[in-house]
Design an enzyme around this catalytic site. Structure first.
Site, PDB file in Angstrom:
ATOM      1  N   HIS A 185      -3.364  -5.041   1.877  1.00  0.00           N
ATOM      2  CA  HIS A 185      -2.695  -5.291   3.172  1.00  0.00           C
ATOM      3  C   HIS A 185      -2.793  -6.777   3.524  1.00  0.00           C
ATOM      4  O   HIS A 185      -3.771  -7.188   4.140  1.00  0.00           O
ATOM      5  CB  HIS A 185      -3.394  -4.502   4.278  1.00  0.00           C
ATOM      6  N   CYS A 211       0.824  -1.206   0.000  1.00  0.00           N
ATOM      7  CA  CYS A 211       0.000   0.000   0.000  1.00  0.00           C
ATOM      8  C   CYS A 211       0.867   1.268   0.000  1.00  0.00           C
ATOM      9  O   CYS A 211       1.488   1.567  -1.017  1.00  0.00           O
ATOM     10  CB  CYS A 211      -0.982  -0.076   1.158  1.00  0.00           C
ATOM     11  N   GLU A 252      -1.174  -8.242   5.780  1.00  0.00           N
ATOM     12  CA  GLU A 252      -0.950  -8.411   7.229  1.00  0.00           C
ATOM     13  C   GLU A 252      -2.235  -8.259   8.038  1.00  0.00           C
ATOM     14  O   GLU A 252      -2.254  -8.547   9.228  1.00  0.00           O
ATOM     15  CB  GLU A 252       0.122  -7.416   7.718  1.00  0.00           C
TER      16      GLU A 252
END
Ligand code: GLN
Length: 195
Positions: A171, A78, A173
């Site tokens: 993302h 990002c 994560e």
């Protein structure tokens, strides 16, 4: 294998956790000299303008260029993708230019238009299902000839690699899916063997 996570701003802690779950030793990087001895580096999402200011304050740009020149892998998600791109639009801003893509900031809408999606990546020649979370994400508008698209959403590249630089518009994560982090750990492992 030790992998750094740029910890100036943004969601670095979740990246460190994902890397640790992949079996890597994750260290938070707050100063350029902490890059020494690392096998790879994650540049997390956050706000690219803020990250740029902090990178400038700590003189990170030459250190990151040298890190890349040494062949060690870098993974930008990002805002991290925005920092690594060759060209940034909306508005135009400085970037490291370590991967030959053009990105348009905030091109998937505003914060409340954040969304999750499932897709399929091609990692090391194999199809792999992935979960993706998009938050004020950049859109990859142009891919240079040396850049490989590893996953698309609606026909647009959202995961790409050029040499040792891996970028995601989303993302990874923020999900429990470790597929993309595992792939990055493999890149770091292979770069280390080749060194
Ligand atoms: N919109 C942010 C930027 O332009 C990126 C958002 C993110 O990293 N989730 O820097």
């Amino acid at each position: 294998m030790t992998i750094g996570v740029l910890a100036l701003q943004g969601d670095f802690a979740l990246h460190a956790r994902a890397l640790a779950r992949c079996g890597a030793e994750a260290v938070e990087v707050r100063k350029p000299d902490a890059l020494e001895g690392l096998g790879g580096l994650v540049i997390p999402g956050g706000e690219s303008t803020t990250l740029l200011r902090l990178m400038d304050a700590w003189d990170f740009v030459p250190a990151l260029e040298a890190f890349h020149a040494s062949g060690r892998p870098i993974f930008g998600t990002c805002a991290g993708l925005i920092l690594l791109a060759r060209e940034v639009l909306n508005p135009c801003q400085f970037s490291l230019g370590l991967i030959d893509v053009s990105v348009e900031r905030n091109a998937y809408g505003r914060q409340r238009e954040s969304f999750e999606a499932r897709g399929e990546a091609r990692l090391s020649g194999r199809p792999a299902p992935i979960e993706m979370v998009f938050i004020r994400a950049p859109r990859i508008r142009r891919l240079g000839p040396g850049v490989e698209s590893l996953a698309e959403l609606g026909g647009e590249t959202v995961l790409a690699r050029q040499g040792a630089v891996l970028v995601a518009a989303f993302h990874p994560e923020l999900t429990d899916d470790l597929t993309v982090h595992r792939h990055f750990c493999d890149l770091v492992d292979r770069a280390r063997v080749a060194a």
